[in-house]
Motif scaffolding. Sequence first.
Motif, PDB file in Angstrom:
ATOM      1  N   GLN A 141       0.834  -1.204   0.000  1.00 50.51           N
ATOM      2  CA  GLN A 141       0.000   0.000   0.000  1.00 50.51           C
ATOM      3  C   GLN A 141       0.872   1.259   0.000  1.00 50.51           C
ATOM      4  OE1 GLN A 141      -0.796   2.605   2.312  1.00 50.51           O
ATOM      5  NE2 GLN A 141      -2.353   3.380   0.907  1.00 50.51           N
ATOM      6  N   GLY A 142       1.920   1.261   0.824  1.00 50.72           N
ATOM      7  CA  GLY A 142       2.802   2.424   0.879  1.00 50.72           C
ATOM      8  C   GLY A 142       3.514   2.668  -0.443  1.00 50.72           C
ATOM      9  N   THR A 143       3.996   1.600  -1.051  1.00 46.31           N
ATOM     10  CA  THR A 143       4.665   1.732  -2.350  1.00 46.31           C
ATOM     11  C   THR A 143       3.699   2.249  -3.410  1.00 46.31           C
ATOM     12  OG1 THR A 143       6.167  -0.081  -1.788  1.00 46.31           O
ATOM     13  CG2 THR A 143       6.012   0.543  -4.114  1.00 46.31           C
ATOM     14  N   SER A 144       2.497   1.705  -3.434  1.00 50.79           N
ATOM     15  CA  SER A 144       1.492   2.155  -4.413  1.00 50.79           C
ATOM     16  C   SER A 144       1.167   3.629  -4.229  1.00 50.79           C
ATOM     17  CB  SER A 144       0.217   1.321  -4.281  1.00 50.79           C
ATOM     18  OG  SER A 144       0.463  -0.014  -4.617  1.00 50.79           O
ATOM     19  N   GLU A 145       1.004   4.044  -2.982  1.00 53.54           N
ATOM     20  CA  GLU A 145       0.717   5.454  -2.693  1.00 53.54           C
ATOM     21  C   GLU A 145       1.861   6.345  -3.175  1.00 53.54           C
ATOM     22  OE1 GLU A 145       0.099   8.319   1.237  1.00 53.54           O
ATOM     23  OE2 GLU A 145      -0.267   6.162   1.432  1.00 53.54           O
ATOM     24  N   LEU A 146       3.084   5.925  -2.910  1.00 56.29           N
ATOM     25  CA  LEU A 146       4.245   6.714  -3.303  1.00 56.29           C
ATOM     26  C   LEU A 146       4.370   6.810  -4.821  1.00 56.29           C
ATOM     27  CD1 LEU A 146       6.829   8.255  -2.587  1.00 56.29           C
ATOM     28  CD2 LEU A 146       7.993   6.027  -2.433  1.00 56.29           C
ATOM     29  N   VAL A 147       4.280   5.690  -5.515  1.00 57.55           N
ATOM     30  CA  VAL A 147       4.395   5.694  -6.978  1.00 57.55           C
ATOM     31  C   VAL A 147       3.295   6.561  -7.596  1.00 57.55           C
ATOM     32  CG1 VAL A 147       4.224   4.275  -9.066  1.00 57.55           C
ATOM     33  CG2 VAL A 147       5.601   3.485  -7.124  1.00 57.55           C
ATOM     34  N   ALA A 148       2.066   6.382  -7.139  1.00 57.76           N
ATOM     35  CA  ALA A 148       0.943   7.163  -7.683  1.00 57.76           C
ATOM     36  C   ALA A 148       1.154   8.657  -7.483  1.00 57.76           C
ATOM     37  CB  ALA A 148      -0.368   6.707  -7.036  1.00 57.76           C
ATOM     38  N   GLU A 149       1.660   9.040  -6.319  1.00 61.61           N
ATOM     39  CA  GLU A 149       1.850  10.466  -6.039  1.00 61.61           C
ATOM     40  C   GLU A 149       3.008  11.045  -6.860  1.00 61.61           C
ATOM     41  OE1 GLU A 149       0.497  13.994  -4.392  1.00 61.61           O
ATOM     42  OE2 GLU A 149      -0.433  12.014  -4.440  1.00 61.61           O
ATOM     43  N   VAL A 150       4.066  10.292  -7.059  1.00 62.60           N
ATOM     44  CA  VAL A 150       5.172  10.747  -7.908  1.00 62.60           C
ATOM     45  C   VAL A 150       4.670  10.978  -9.334  1.00 62.60           C
ATOM     46  CG1 VAL A 150       7.316   9.984  -9.025  1.00 62.60           C
ATOM     47  CG2 VAL A 150       7.065   9.785  -6.543  1.00 62.60           C
ATOM     48  N   LEU A 151       3.909  10.032  -9.860  1.00 66.68           N
ATOM     49  CA  LEU A 151       3.363  10.180 -11.212  1.00 66.68           C
ATOM     50  C   LEU A 151       2.426  11.380 -11.296  1.00 66.68           C
ATOM     51  CD1 LEU A 151       2.601   6.442 -12.145  1.00 66.68           C
ATOM     52  CD2 LEU A 151       4.628   7.803 -12.727  1.00 66.68           C
ATOM     53  N   HIS A 152       1.546  11.518 -10.310  1.00 65.80           N
ATOM     54  CA  HIS A 152       0.554  12.599 -10.317  1.00 65.80           C
ATOM     55  C   HIS A 152       1.219  13.984 -10.229  1.00 65.80           C
ATOM     56  CE1 HIS A 152      -3.020  14.918  -9.420  1.00 65.80           C
ATOM     57  NE2 HIS A 152      -2.420  15.363  -8.329  1.00 65.80           N
ATOM     58  N   ARG A 153       2.069  14.171  -9.232  1.00 65.00           N
ATOM     59  CA  ARG A 153       2.662  15.503  -9.015  1.00 65.00           C
ATOM     60  C   ARG A 153       3.543  15.960 -10.171  1.00 65.00           C
ATOM     61  NH1 ARG A 153       4.512  16.142  -2.704  1.00 65.00           N
ATOM     62  NH2 ARG A 153       2.600  15.310  -1.775  1.00 65.00           N
ATOM     63  N   ASN A 154       4.080  15.009 -10.919  1.00 64.73           N
ATOM     64  CA  ASN A 154       4.976  15.360 -12.024  1.00 64.73           C
ATOM     65  C   ASN A 154       4.345  15.141 -13.400  1.00 64.73           C
ATOM     66  OD1 ASN A 154       7.686  16.100 -10.745  1.00 64.73           O
ATOM     67  ND2 ASN A 154       7.042  14.274  -9.615  1.00 64.73           N
ATOM     68  N   ARG A 155       3.045  14.848 -13.414  1.00 60.02           N
ATOM     69  CA  ARG A 155       2.300  14.654 -14.655  1.00 60.02           C
ATOM     70  C   ARG A 155       3.028  13.655 -15.570  1.00 60.02           C
ATOM     71  NH1 ARG A 155       2.883  19.869 -13.651  1.00 60.02           N
ATOM     72  NH2 ARG A 155       4.101  20.362 -15.496  1.00 60.02           N
ATOM     73  N   ILE A 156       3.419  12.521 -14.982  1.00 57.80           N
ATOM     74  CA  ILE A 156       4.156  11.497 -15.716  1.00 57.80           C
ATOM     75  C   ILE A 156       3.195  10.423 -16.197  1.00 57.80           C
ATOM     76  CG2 ILE A 156       5.912   9.687 -15.547  1.00 57.80           C
ATOM     77  CD1 ILE A 156       7.184  11.434 -13.287  1.00 57.80           C
ATOM     78  N   ASP A 157       3.201  10.186 -17.478  1.00 58.32           N
ATOM     79  CA  ASP A 157       2.460   9.071 -18.057  1.00 58.32           C
ATOM     80  C   ASP A 157       3.315   7.815 -17.850  1.00 58.32           C
ATOM     81  OD1 ASP A 157       1.805   7.108 -20.257  1.00 58.32           O
ATOM     82  OD2 ASP A 157       0.268   8.632 -20.637  1.00 58.32           O
ATOM     83  N   PRO A 158       2.719   6.708 -17.447  1.00 62.32           N
ATOM     84  CA  PRO A 158       3.520   5.490 -17.260  1.00 62.32           C
ATOM     85  C   PRO A 158       4.372   5.109 -18.470  1.00 62.32           C
ATOM     86  CG  PRO A 158       1.370   5.190 -16.283  1.00 62.32           C
ATOM     87  CD  PRO A 158       1.329   6.514 -17.025  1.00 62.32           C
ATOM     88  N   ASP A 159       3.938   5.473 -19.671  1.00 62.02           N
ATOM     89  CA  ASP A 159       4.734   5.184 -20.864  1.00 62.02           C
ATOM     90  C   ASP A 159       6.044   5.978 -20.898  1.00 62.02           C
ATOM     91  OD1 ASP A 159       2.942   3.336 -21.867  1.00 62.02           O
ATOM     92  OD2 ASP A 159       1.906   4.796 -23.138  1.00 62.02           O
ATOM     93  N   ASP A 160       6.139   7.021 -20.081  1.00 58.46           N
ATOM     94  CA  ASP A 160       7.347   7.842 -20.042  1.00 58.46           C
ATOM     95  C   ASP A 160       8.338   7.389 -18.975  1.00 58.46           C
ATOM     96  OD1 ASP A 160       6.453   9.421 -22.147  1.00 58.46           O
ATOM     97  OD2 ASP A 160       5.380  10.781 -20.804  1.00 58.46           O
ATOM     98  N   LEU A 161       7.990   6.335 -18.233  1.00 58.48           N
ATOM     99  CA  LEU A 161       8.907   5.782 -17.237  1.00 58.48           C
ATOM    100  C   LEU A 161      10.006   4.986 -17.928  1.00 58.48           C
ATOM    101  CD1 LEU A 161       6.392   4.525 -14.544  1.00 58.48           C
ATOM    102  CD2 LEU A 161       8.141   6.284 -14.214  1.00 58.48           C
ATOM    103  N   ILE A 162      11.243   5.228 -17.557  1.00 63.70           N
ATOM    104  CA  ILE A 162      12.376   4.470 -18.075  1.00 63.70           C
ATOM    105  C   ILE A 162      12.690   3.322 -17.122  1.00 63.70           C
ATOM    106  CG2 ILE A 162      14.845   4.572 -18.613  1.00 63.70           C
ATOM    107  CD1 ILE A 162      14.309   7.573 -19.365  1.00 63.70           C
ATOM    108  N   SER A 163      12.797   3.624 -15.832  1.00 61.29           N
ATOM    109  CA  SER A 163      13.064   2.605 -14.820  1.00 61.29           C
ATOM    110  C   SER A 163      12.773   3.188 -13.442  1.00 61.29           C
ATOM    111  CB  SER A 163      14.514   2.126 -14.879  1.00 61.29           C
ATOM    112  OG  SER A 163      15.404   3.180 -14.570  1.00 61.29           O
ATOM    113  N   ILE A 164      12.633   2.304 -12.456  1.00 56.60           N
ATOM    114  CA  ILE A 164      12.473   2.726 -11.072  1.00 56.60           C
ATOM    115  C   ILE A 164      13.358   1.835 -10.206  1.00 56.60           C
ATOM    116  CG2 ILE A 164      10.914   3.110  -9.121  1.00 56.60           C
ATOM    117  CD1 ILE A 164       8.583   3.230 -11.090  1.00 56.60           C
ATOM    118  N   VAL A 165      14.143   2.488  -9.350  1.00 57.34           N
ATOM    119  CA  VAL A 165      14.925   1.787  -8.337  1.00 57.34           C
ATOM    120  C   VAL A 165      14.240   2.034  -6.995  1.00 57.34           C
ATOM    121  CG1 VAL A 165      17.152   1.622  -7.164  1.00 57.34           C
ATOM    122  CG2 VAL A 165      17.060   2.116  -9.627  1.00 57.34           C
TER     123      VAL A 165
END
Length: 120
Positions: free
Chosen positions: A22-46
């Motif tokens: 749940q914490g990871t999902s919340e964090l990923v969703a908020e990073v995408l939302h605040r930066n207007r990132i489309d998942p297709d624009d993700l290169i990688s996540i560490v």
Amino acid sequence: MSVRAVRGAIQVEANERDEILQGTSELVAEVLHRNRIDPDDLISIVFTATPDLTAEFPAYAARQMGLTDVPLLCTTEIAVPGSMPRVLRLMAHVETPLTRADIRHVYLRGAAALRTDLPQ
């Protein structure tokens, strides 16, 4: 379009599978939302987790969110004495038109204390 790195962290309540997912999902969703990132624009996540979080891989939460074709990596954060416990961190590499100054790094829950210099 530039390649940028976006950082984030969240403190979870316990070393429990559901808390980590749940914490990871919340964090990923908020990073995408605040930066207007489309998942297709993700290169990688560490993802990193403090040594006290072992109940689940944070990357599994990202897979559950549909990020099935994004390279993901999990590792353990350095065990510095006195550091904040139960923290999940991420660094996402993205393609974005945002400048480095416009990137919004995300620190949630107790992890907000790690970066008091950033607007929440």
